[in-house]
Enzyme design. Structure first.
Site, PDB file in Angstrom:
ATOM      1  N   HIS A 226      -7.746   7.956  -0.014  1.00  0.00           N
ATOM      2  CA  HIS A 226      -7.323   8.235   1.377  1.00  0.00           C
ATOM      3  C   HIS A 226      -8.777   7.459   2.319  1.00  0.00           C
ATOM      4  CE1 HIS A 226      -7.385   9.970   5.607  1.00  0.00           C
ATOM      5  NE2 HIS A 226      -6.150   9.732   5.432  1.00  0.00           N
ATOM      6  N   CYS A 608      -0.590  -6.603  -1.396  1.00  0.00           N
ATOM      7  CA  CYS A 608      -0.834  -6.219  -0.295  1.00  0.00           C
ATOM      8  C   CYS A 608      -1.653  -4.708  -0.622  1.00  0.00           C
ATOM      9  CB  CYS A 608       0.149  -5.671   0.734  1.00  0.00           C
ATOM     10  SG  CYS A 608       1.194  -4.392  -0.052  1.00  0.00           S
TER      11      CYS A 608
END
Ligand code: PEP
Ligand code: MG
Length: 658
Positions: A226, A608
């Protein structure tokens, strides 16, 4: 053997045909009278500048070689020019003068920093010394970071001893005072205090604190954890998986294995390009890239040569603008969930939570209706900025439990806001618990279980598209379904898309809305069954963060715990979350493209995952015949340069289309 130490008519020196620090086209070097080569490099005596261009603060009072031996200097200057023209690159030269005679000892291609590399490449191209292609190959893509982001002053860094090393998740440099929690990061930053958020790991609840911080340092996590993803998206300096430190946030203490103990408020400096952590406040240096002519001219050449399109992973109009300024020609990943994190997320997050803990479809639809206003606004604002460029919007991906509070007080607060009993709320939150959420109820599985969530998002996309078109904007949304593993999931979602499409066309009185329907390929099975997936999908976008995680079976959030050992023991050559594992994950991508295009020739293929900004991975994507790569805005120039280099190394007509 020649001697530079036989008297005052002898000397020795090291020089560069151009300044390796800033690229200026001036002969640049240092020398010592009555000395041998090692005396220059040993640093015992301060070497003198060979000419006025080579003076620095320590040597400015010393006599130049040009002044004390003008004829020999001229001879040296003549040779350096000749050597550069011959080798067509900046040369690092060693010379000795023995009793009035100049001897050239050696020359080799000189090392240079990023700023100098760009300037030299473009100057030499404009001087006609090298071709366009050579100019493009002269700059290492990662060297552009030096121009794009502030960094620690290399001179200061060279004099400092790092206290720890972690994974270089967000390049550039930063300095700030240590804080151990996000709320403090926000409150200190509001008082103009530069802070660095130091935590074991971060979660979506930390986004505001991360945003307020100059940099982020975590002791756990990998290159796609994260903290790494969020920081890189903002171009923020970040080091993750720093096993060399131990954090006790309750006591406000950071201990490094090197024996340092630092407290909240102490200064640290981070080099996010190398992963090094320093105690104290090191100076930063930066370049104004907009005014850097050489950089702008280089990027023009790059765009003439590259065939890969470079898009950005962004979700806000501000970041979309940045991405365009960095040369992105589309959005390759718009993560819809971003709107529920950070600033201004209070109301949409509340509505999302209301939707999540709904008991019946009716309750859920009601909450979704309220939420749709925000979702449409969010998508519309970004599509507006991307006028004319494609925007790939990915439907909701994270497991729902990520959005609900788990601590007692916050549950109580939410139950009050929602007007339901704490015990009822707790029961519903508990029901969302999963043992392995990364492999749990996420991605397309949410849309399959709760079709109304997909429906709301699709309606928001189509309505936003129609409204922008009516305003004279050109829009091209690409609807992307995440975490798919079978074509039946795509069929299921496509039915909803087709139905909502007809409804919106009717309701808005339009004949047609331009869009594409596609999927992420991030589960190995999806890559293997790509020929099936492509019967429904018009485009594939390889989600190499999850594809790497699921191919290796390495958790992207926990790899920091064992990766350093794997690298040390050479079990792995590189961090597979940083640069594509071409043999394994790359093979799945190759198979995916080959099988996908076998049933749909014009299948658009991109990437991506975070690898989309890694030069080696970009080159690999070019070789596989992808259409585009997508990465964080700040990595767009790096990806563009890597794409151009790939075209030079392997022109597309030579690419073995799979
Ligand atoms: C991926 O898995 O590569 C991806 C881009 O999706 P996310 O990182 O959001 O899971
Ligand atoms: Mg993913």
């Amino acid at each position: 053997m020649v001697f530079g130490n036989l008297g005052d008519d002898c000397a020795t020196g090291v020089a560069f045909t151009r300044n390796p620090g800033n690229g200026d086209n001036h002969f640049y070097g240092e020398y010592l009278v009555n000395a041998q080569g090692e005396d220059v490099v040993a640093g015992i005596r301060t070497p003198a500048p060979i000419n006025d261009f080579s003076k620095n603060s320590q040597s400015k009072h010393l006599k130049t070689l040009q002044l004390i031996m003008p004829h020999l200097y001229e001879e040296l200057d003549h040779y350096q020019k000749k050597l550069e023209i011959h080798y067509k690159d900046m040369q690092d030269i060693e010379f000795t003068i023995e009793k009035g005679t100049l001897y050239m000892l050696q020359c080799r291609v000189g090392k240079r920093n990023g700023i100098a590399a760009v300037k030299m490449a473009m100057d030499m191209y404009e001087e006609g010394l090298i071709s366009k292609e050579t100019a493009i190959m002269r700059v290492g893509p990662n060297q552009l970071v030096e121009l794009l982001l502030p960094r620690l002053d290399p001179k200061a860094e060279a004099k400092s001893q790092p206290i720890a090393k972690g994974l270089p998740a967000g390049p550039g440099g930063a300095k700030g005072r240590i804080v151990f929690d996000s709320e403090k990061a926000v409150s200190w930053a509001e008082k103009n205090e530069p802070v660095i958020l130091v935590r074991d790991e971060t979660s979506p609840e930390d986004v505001e604190g991360m945003h307020a911080s100059k940099a982020i340092l975590t002791s756990k996590g990998g290159m796609t954890s994260h903290a790494a993803l969020v920081a890189r998206g903002w171009g923020k300096c970040c080091i993750v998986g720093c096993n060399d430190i131990e954090i006790n946030s309750e006591q406000g203490i950071l201990r490094s294995k090197s024996g340092k103990t630092l407290h909240e408020g102490d200064w640290i400096s981070l080099n996010g390009t190398t992963g090094l952590v320093y105690e104290g406040s090191l100076p930063l240096v930066s370049v104004n890239v907009e005014e850097n002519q050489s950089y702008n001219s280089l990027m023009k050449l790059v765009d003439e040569v590259k065939v890969l399109e470079v898009r950005a992973n962004v979700e806000t109009p501000e970041d979309a603008l940045h991405a365009i300024q960095f040369g992105a020609t589309g959005i390759g990943l718009f993560r819809t969930e971003h709107m529920f994190y950070g600033e201004n997320s209070e109301e949409p997050l509340f509505l999302l939570r209301k939707m999540i803990i709904s008991d019946t479809v009716e309750e859920r639809r009601k909450a979704l209706n309220e939420l749709s206003v925000y979702v449409k606004k969010d998508i519309k604002e970004t599509m507006d900025v991307m006028d004319g460029y494609p925007v790939t919007i990915r439907l909701l991906d994270p497991p729902l439990h990520e959005f609900v509070p788990h601590d007692k007080n916050k549950i109580a607060e939410l139950s009050h806001e929602l007007g339901i009993k704490v015990s009822t709320l707790r029961k519903r939150v508990l029901a969302l618990h999963e043992n392995n959420p990364m492999l749990g109820h996420r991605g397309v599985r949410l849309g399959v279980s709760y079709p109304e969530i997909t429906e709301m998002q699709i309606r928001a996309i189509f309505e936003a598209a129609v409204e922008l078109t009516e305003k004279g904007k050109k829009v091209f949304p690409e609807i992307m379904i995440p975490v798919t593993c079978t074509v039946n999931e795509l069929k299921d979602q496509k039915e909803i898309v087709n139905r909502v499409y007809s409804e919106v066309c009717l309701q808005k009185g339009v004949q047609k809305i331009d869009y594409a329907f596609g999927t992420m390929i991030e589960i190995p099975r999806a890559a293997l069954k790509a020929d099936h997936m492509a019967t429904e999908a018009e485009f594939f976008s390889f989600g190499t963060n999850d594809l790497t995680q699921m191919s290796f079976g390495f958790s992207r959030d926990d790899i920091g715990g064992f990766l350093p050992t794997y690298l040390d023991k050479k079990i792995l050559k590189d961090d597979p979350f940083q640069t594509i594992d071409q043999q394994g994950v790359g093979e799945l991508i190759r198979i995916g493209i080959e099988r996908g295009r076998s049933v749909r020739k014009d299948l658009e293929v991109g990437i991506c995952g975070e690898h989309g900004g890694d030069p080696e991975s970009v080159k690999f994507c070019h070789k596989l015949g992808m259409n585009y790569v997508s990465c964080s805005p700040f990595r767009v120039p790096i990806a563009r340069l890597a794409a151009a280099q790939a075209s030079v190394e392997m022109p597309r007509h030579e690419v073995q289309y799979t």
